[in-house]
Enzyme design. Structure first.
Site, PDB file in Angstrom:
ATOM      1  N   GLU A  75      49.837  60.250  56.762  1.00 17.23           N
ATOM      2  CA  GLU A  75      49.687  60.892  55.448  1.00 17.23           C
ATOM      3  C   GLU A  75      49.368  62.377  55.547  1.00 17.23           C
ATOM      4  OE1 GLU A  75      46.793  58.690  53.244  1.00 17.23           O
ATOM      5  OE2 GLU A  75      48.234  57.184  52.601  1.00 17.23           O
ATOM      6  N   ASP A 107      36.176  48.064  50.588  1.00 18.41           N
ATOM      7  CA  ASP A 107      36.052  48.133  52.043  1.00 18.41           C
ATOM      8  C   ASP A 107      34.616  48.567  52.330  1.00 18.41           C
ATOM      9  OD1 ASP A 107      36.034  48.755  54.729  1.00 18.41           O
ATOM     10  OD2 ASP A 107      37.987  49.764  54.705  1.00 18.41           O
ATOM     11  N   HIS A 121      40.206  48.417  55.787  1.00 18.64           N
ATOM     12  CA  HIS A 121      41.540  48.447  55.180  1.00 18.64           C
ATOM     13  C   HIS A 121      42.537  49.213  56.048  1.00 18.64           C
ATOM     14  CE1 HIS A 121      40.344  52.501  53.842  1.00 18.64           C
ATOM     15  NE2 HIS A 121      41.616  52.715  53.560  1.00 18.64           N
ATOM     16  N   GLU A 173      37.258  61.475  52.518  1.00 20.59           N
ATOM     17  CA  GLU A 173      37.741  60.257  53.172  1.00 20.59           C
ATOM     18  C   GLU A 173      39.254  60.429  53.279  1.00 20.59           C
ATOM     19  OE1 GLU A 173      39.735  57.680  53.977  1.00 20.59           O
ATOM     20  OE2 GLU A 173      39.223  56.301  52.365  1.00 20.59           O
TER      21      GLU A 173
END
Length: 644
Positions: A439, A338, A580, A430
């Site tokens: 998440e 990406d 992504h 990240e």
């Protein structure tokens, strides 16, 4: 972006009762691990509790000196003519190679004699046995903790090696003695500076010996003859206009309290108060010591309880599919490829190399270590690369391959549980998930910030914004209609489930029917975990007739945390280059029919799911306003969604 993986089972299929909390290069509670946990022999199925019995077994039964081998990788050819330094990385590879290939002791010795290193391959960084104690022990620690008796040590080590161990132990003992002496001298100096207030003597200059020991003893014990041994109190009151008080604060000492000075100044009028003062001080000291002891015991018990809880958590983490998924190479290939994502991090770090130069950096969820290596390239003094997934074994190999192991320290573990050697100046991560917050990785970054970041430090990226936009995409309705006839069968019951689940997809910019509405902003320097569950309002303006069939959410990332840094940013908007993360789409059960210019007012509520905290529950309420800004009858929508 980070998580905990689990090592695949190997020969023997060992399953430890305890969790795999830390990596082999960052052990925790070393002594307890080595003594209380099961360890499997390298060359047979035998299991024993603790590392010492296994070392003895291998030495006695398999005739292989593992302590000497681990210390220097001795070439056992009868003459100790050649030695190989076996660092942690090579040891990991060797142990996993032996377990995986079922190498015998004779074959292993043959490899050394012939100077062969068949285990020197990155595939042997991954443990063959889960929580393998053979990967975690250190010769120096065995000696330091006195876990190996003299007979074992003598049988394992050559005379020179025994001497080296003794030298190391002597040096360590000398260091500890010097530190203890230094603390004792500092304590004595503090006592000298305080004692003159109580005893009525002029302040003692640093380094000057004074006869205050007896007076201090008398004061603390409150002996009857204290009046004979204590002269008239003398207190040097600080000058309000002087800099002495500020100097004392800066040197770590406190100025005498005014009340205490006043008591000392009037002691000449009532010297009988001295024994009482001494007695009270003694009782207070005794009570404080008792309370401290009780508090220490309670703290120790609480810490022990917490450790048990952490073990339970790590046990779950080790088998959590979320963490295991990040051990897969494919997901890291997707993220690295990406270019919007990876080049943005690279460009920001390189453009702001002056911010990173000489700094201590923490990479939360390091994955393959790419951000850590960017930071090292920018001149960071030290980088701690932390990840709970077994991808860290690949990160180790990558970092060594690029000769950055002296700058980057890889740690396997949860950021909430690990111990670092120091505070850090920069946290980089990240962490962003689909819909930005999916998440719950941001929680981990905030925990790292609160625990490890210096007050003047930075978290990168610095800011994030979330946006909602209306879609006029007939295919979304078609997706729901699909369930009416599936190979001649009705599956309408699936329609509600399909509608309930938000979908991550790439939105065609041609389907955008409204202007985007900003509904949330996060500042990584100040955000709290509580901020991650919220209710926000937003407004979407439209300028043409359209049938709104769904909504798309995307986020923008802004790296700089202050104006003096060069800004780098990227967007996950449908109009921007694809990432992504794509966009998160919410399909409307009933489309909204837009006519001419107008406004849609929205309210979004985001909460974590109770049973699966990494997933999200989202409620969206939409109200279509007429040209006068009033809600139109029958033009409201309220829907529940999950992101999982």
């Amino acid at each position: 972006m980070s998580g905990s993986g689990t090592a695949s089972g190997g020969s023997g299929g060992e399953e430890s009762d305890d969790s795999y909390q830390e990596s082999v290069w960052q052990p925790m509670e070393w002594h307890e691990r080595m003594v209380r946990r099961k360890c499997t022999c390298l060359f047979c199925p035998l299991k024993k509790t603790g590392i010492e019995p296994i070392l003895k077994h291998i030495h006695e039964v398999h005739n292989l000196n593992m302590l000497s081998l681990r210390t220097h990788l001795t070439v056992m050819n009868g003459a100790r003519s050649e030695r190989f330094d076996l660092d942690d990385f090579a040891w990991i590879q060797l142990v996993n190679y032996v377990r995986r290939t079922l190498t015998s002791p004779g074959e292993l010795i043959k490899h050394f004699k012939e100077k062969e290193m068949p285990w020197d391959d990155s595939e042997y960084y991954k443990p063959t046995l889960r929580d393998d104690l053979m990967l975690q022990w250190e010769p120096d620690e065995l000696a330091k903790e006195s876990m190996v008796d003299d007979i074992l040590m003598n049988s394992y080590l050559s005379p020179l090696e025994q001497l080296q161990v003794k030298i190391r132990k002597t040096e360590e003992s000398k260091r500890l003695t010097e530190e203890t002496l230094k603390r004792a001298l500092s304590d004595l100096e503090s006592i000298r500076q305080v004692a003159h207030v109580y005893l009525g003597t002029p302040p003692v200059q640093p380094g000057v010996t004074a006869d205050i020991g007896e007076r201090a003893r008398v004061l603390l014990l409150g002996e009857p003859d204290v009046k004979k041994k204590c002269s008239k109190p003398f207190v040097e009151m600080p000058d309000p206009d002087s800099d002495d008080e500020e100097d004392e604060r800066s040197s770590g000492r406190s100025s005498p309290a005014p009340a205490l000075a006043s008591d000392a100044a009037t002691a000449d009028a009532d010297e009988e108060s001295l024994p009482a003062l001494a007695s009270a001080e003694g009782e207070a000291a005794s009570a404080s010591a008792s309370a401290a002891a009780d508090g220490s015991a309670a703290a120790a018990k609480s810490e022990g309880d917490d450790d048990d809880d952490d073990d339970d958590d790590d046990e779950d983490d080790d088998t959590d599919p979320y963490f295991v998924s990040y051990a897969n190479v494919a997901i890291h290939r997707e993220m690295l490829q990406d270019t919007v994502r990876t080049s943005s991090y690279h460009d920001f770090i390189m453009k702001n190399a002056d911010v990173f130069k000489g700094k201590v950096v923490l990479d939360v969820g390091c994955g393959t270590g790419i951000l850590s290596m960017f930071a090292a390239r920018a001149g960071a003094a030290r980088v701690y690369a932390v990840d709970q997934s077994t991808i860290v074994y690949q990160a180790m190999a990558i970092i060594r391959e690029n000769k950055l192991e002296n700058t980057i320290k890889v740690i396997r573990g949860k950021v909430e549980n690990i111990d670092l050697e120091e505070k850090v100046d920069i946290i980089i991560s990240e962490w962003m998930g689909y819909f930005l917050l999916y998440e719950s990785m941001f929680d981990t970054v905030l925990a790292a910030r609160d625990k490890w970041l210096n007050p003047e430090g930075h978290v990168f990226p610095g800011k994030f914004t979330m946006h909602m936009v209306g879609l006029a995409d007939p295919s979304l309705t078609g997706r729901l209609d699909y369930w009416k006839d599936v190979y001649g069968f009705s599956m309408k019951s699936m329609r509600s489930s399909d509608l309930y689940e938000a979908e991550v997809m790439t939105v065609d910019p041609a389907t955008l029917a409204t202007d985007p509405g900003l509904f949330k902003t996060f500042d990584a320097q100040t955000a709290t975990v509580d901020n991650l569950e919220f209710t926000s309002e937003f407004t979407m303006v439209y300028h043409k007739d359209a049938l709104i069939t769904g909504l798309a959410c995307y986020f923008d990332t802004h790296f700089a945390s202050s104006e003096d840094q060069q800004q780098v940013e990227f967007s996950c908007s449908p109009k921007a280059p694809t990432t992504h993360w794509k966009q998160t789409v919410f399909i409307l059960e009933e489309p909204l029919d837009l006519e001419e210019d107008g406004t849609i007012e929205g309210v979004i509520t985001v909460k974590k799911q109770k049973k699966h905290h990494r997933a999200l529950h989202v409620v969206i309420k939409l109200t279509l306003l007429d040209m006068d800004g009033c809600p139109e009858r029958g033009r409201r929508r309220i829907q529940d969604y999950v992101i999982q």
